[in-house]
Design a protein around this motif. Structure first.
Motif, short mmCIF file in Angstrom:
data_model
loop_
_atom_site.label_atom_id
_atom_site.label_comp_id
_atom_site.label_asym_id
_atom_site.label_seq_id
_atom_site.Cartn_x
_atom_site.Cartn_y
_atom_site.Cartn_z
N PRO A 107 -0.88 7.73 9.21
CA PRO A 107 -0.06 7.14 10.29
C PRO A 107 -0.24 5.65 10.44
O PRO A 107 0.64 4.98 10.98
CB PRO A 107 -0.53 7.90 11.53
CG PRO A 107 -1.91 8.38 11.20
CD PRO A 107 -1.90 8.65 9.73
N ASN A 108 -1.38 5.10 10.01
CA ASN A 108 -1.58 3.66 10.12
C ASN A 108 -0.84 2.93 9.01
O ASN A 108 -0.86 3.34 7.85
CB ASN A 108 -3.06 3.31 10.01
CG ASN A 108 -3.81 3.70 11.27
OD1 ASN A 108 -3.21 3.85 12.32
ND2 ASN A 108 -5.11 3.87 11.18
N SER A 109 -0.17 1.85 9.35
CA SER A 109 0.53 1.04 8.37
C SER A 109 0.76 -0.33 8.95
O SER A 109 0.88 -0.50 10.16
CB SER A 109 1.86 1.69 7.99
OG SER A 109 2.50 0.94 6.97
N LYS A 110 0.82 -1.33 8.07
CA LYS A 110 1.04 -2.69 8.54
C LYS A 110 2.46 -2.87 9.03
O LYS A 110 3.41 -2.47 8.37
CB LYS A 110 0.75 -3.69 7.42
CG LYS A 110 -0.69 -3.70 6.96
CD LYS A 110 -0.91 -4.75 5.90
CE LYS A 110 -0.11 -4.46 4.65
NZ LYS A 110 -0.35 -5.46 3.60
N SER A 119 3.72 -9.90 2.10
CA SER A 119 3.16 -8.64 1.61
C SER A 119 4.08 -7.49 1.95
O SER A 119 4.86 -7.53 2.91
CB SER A 119 1.78 -8.41 2.23
OG SER A 119 1.89 -8.37 3.65
N VAL A 120 4.00 -6.45 1.15
CA VAL A 120 4.82 -5.27 1.37
C VAL A 120 4.22 -4.47 2.51
O VAL A 120 3.01 -4.28 2.60
CB VAL A 120 4.87 -4.41 0.09
CG1 VAL A 120 5.71 -3.17 0.31
CG2 VAL A 120 5.42 -5.23 -1.06
N VAL A 121 5.05 -4.00 3.40
CA VAL A 121 4.59 -3.21 4.52
C VAL A 121 4.88 -1.74 4.24
O VAL A 121 5.70 -1.40 3.40
CB VAL A 121 5.26 -3.65 5.84
CG1 VAL A 121 4.89 -5.07 6.17
CG2 VAL A 121 6.77 -3.50 5.73
N GLY A 122 4.17 -0.87 4.97
CA GLY A 122 4.36 0.55 4.78
C GLY A 122 5.57 1.08 5.54
O GLY A 122 6.26 0.33 6.23
N ALA A 172 -5.46 2.90 3.77
CA ALA A 172 -4.14 3.37 3.36
C ALA A 172 -3.15 2.22 3.52
O ALA A 172 -2.89 1.79 4.64
CB ALA A 172 -3.71 4.58 4.19
N SER A 173 -2.63 1.73 2.41
CA SER A 173 -1.71 0.60 2.45
C SER A 173 -0.79 0.68 1.25
O SER A 173 -0.90 1.58 0.41
CB SER A 173 -2.47 -0.73 2.45
OG SER A 173 -3.27 -0.85 1.28
N VAL A 174 0.13 -0.27 1.17
CA VAL A 174 1.08 -0.38 0.06
C VAL A 174 0.88 -1.74 -0.58
O VAL A 174 0.87 -2.76 0.12
CB VAL A 174 2.52 -0.20 0.54
CG1 VAL A 174 3.49 -0.30 -0.63
CG2 VAL A 174 2.69 1.14 1.25
N ASP A 175 0.68 -1.78 -1.92
CA ASP A 175 0.40 -3.05 -2.58
C ASP A 175 1.69 -3.86 -2.79
O ASP A 175 2.78 -3.45 -2.38
CB ASP A 175 -0.33 -2.83 -3.90
CG ASP A 175 0.49 -2.02 -4.90
OD1 ASP A 175 1.71 -1.84 -4.67
OD2 ASP A 175 -0.07 -1.56 -5.90
N PRO A 178 1.47 2.99 -3.38
CA PRO A 178 0.50 3.34 -2.34
C PRO A 178 -0.93 3.12 -2.82
O PRO A 178 -1.27 3.41 -3.97
CB PRO A 178 0.78 4.83 -2.09
CG PRO A 178 1.47 5.31 -3.32
CD PRO A 178 2.23 4.15 -3.88
N ASN A 179 -1.75 2.60 -1.95
CA ASN A 179 -3.16 2.33 -2.23
C ASN A 179 -3.98 3.03 -1.16
O ASN A 179 -4.08 2.55 -0.02
CB ASN A 179 -3.44 0.83 -2.25
CG ASN A 179 -4.89 0.52 -2.56
OD1 ASN A 179 -5.58 1.31 -3.20
ND2 ASN A 179 -5.37 -0.62 -2.10
N VAL A 180 -4.58 4.18 -1.52
CA VAL A 180 -5.31 5.00 -0.56
C VAL A 180 -6.73 5.20 -1.05
O VAL A 180 -6.96 5.55 -2.21
CB VAL A 180 -4.62 6.37 -0.37
CG1 VAL A 180 -5.37 7.21 0.65
CG2 VAL A 180 -3.17 6.17 0.08
#
Length: 303
Positions: A84-87, A151-154, A215-218, A223-225
């Motif tokens: 659920p967390n995302s930038k 940067s790419v956001v989720g 947990a983020s998106v490069d 996806p980078n988990v």
């Protein structure tokens, strides 16, 4: 409600289409049967999914190429459920930057054309001494970075922060140079070796609980988990061995730590006491008498 053609066109999906953006279009079941997706022409009515992506509005063959968008929608749903967390998107700067290093030849031609139009203003500011000739790149907003400035956001743009180290369900897949690949709802995460307490993993793919560290998106949209098999401050041995209590009594040997499969098979073959539910036949005495009579008859026949 505005019913003019200009208002309908402005609010239609046809006006919001951009081939550079991988948009997923959704339609109601009623319009899906008609093939009405709000585009230039109708799509086939045999499309089963309510989600599609459009490759182009029109082609030389007068076609509208499309593909199913179900996988993209399912990915976003799985991501929101497990991570659920995302930038959130950062506010856009009023000063637009143009990264020349990442431009395509067509983008570079458009940038040079727009810069040539601003040349008279730049020369005028040099004469007024409000800017120096060395500030030409700053004036044009040109940068030369190999990485995107934004940067790419989720896919989750929420202010709600649940923190990290929350549990998710997954399973070990295989070993990696940096650790172990973990499958979580179709997303491959990484469990670093430093969380394994120097215990070798032997391919047990049972479903277990992991704790999310990151947990983020490069920048490439991947996806980078990062996960760990235990909560911070606790040992990872129970999580790796599973939920069994066979090692909690102190019976595990040093050799079992390095061969989990063999120790498990030995534990599984240990005989266990089962309750005796057998009952005596109430006709046992009568059956034995009949058996003895048959036995005597057979004996007399032989004599």
């Amino acid at each position: 409600m505005e019913k003019s053609f200009a208002g309908l066109l402005r609010n239609s999906r046809l006006a919001s289409y951009d081939r550079k953006l991988g948009q997923v279009y959704e339609v109601s079941r009623k319009n899906q049967k008609k093939g009405n997706w709000g585009l230039k022409r109708n799509l086939p009515s045999v499309i089963r999914t309510p989600f599609v992506t459009i490759g182009d509005l029109d082609t030389a063959e007068h076609q509208t190429p499309w593909q199913s968008g179900t996988s993209q929608v399912a990915f976003v749903r799985r991501w929101k459920e497990n991570f659920p967390n995302s930038k959130k998107p950062a506010p856009r700067s009023e000063h637009v930057e143009h990264n020349v290093a990442l431009m395509t030849p067509a983008d570079f031609k458009r940038f040079v054309k727009s810069a040539s139009k601003r040349a008279p203003q730049f020369q005028q500011q040099i004469k007024e001494k409000t800017i120096k000739p060395e500030q030409v790149y700053e004036y044009l907003g040109a940068t030369f970075s190999d990485t995107p400035s934004t940067s790419v956001v989720g896919p989750t743009y929420s202010e709600h922060d649940v923190g990290m180290n929350y549990p998710v369900e997954g399973r070990f897949l295989n070993s990696d140079r940096q650790g172990y690949a973990v499958g979580i709802a179709g997303i491959v995460a990484l469990c670093q070796k430093r969380h394994m307490d120097m215990i070798r993993f032997h391919g047990d793919r049972r479903q277990r609980v992991f704790y999310v560290e990151e947990a983020s998106v490069d920048a490439q949209g991947r996806p980078n988990v990062m996960v760990r098999p235990n909560q911070p401050g606790s040992s990872s041995m129970p999580a790796i061995f599973g939920s069994d209590d066979q090692y909690s009594s102190g019976t595990m040997k040093a050799s079992d730590m390095w061969n989990l499969r063999r120790s498990r098979s030995r534990a599984d073959t240990t005989p266990q006491e089962r309750p005796d539910n057998s009952q005596e036949n109430p006709q046992h005495e009568t059956l034995m008498k009949q058996f003895n009579v048959l036995k005597d008859l057979e004996k007399n026949k032989d004599e």
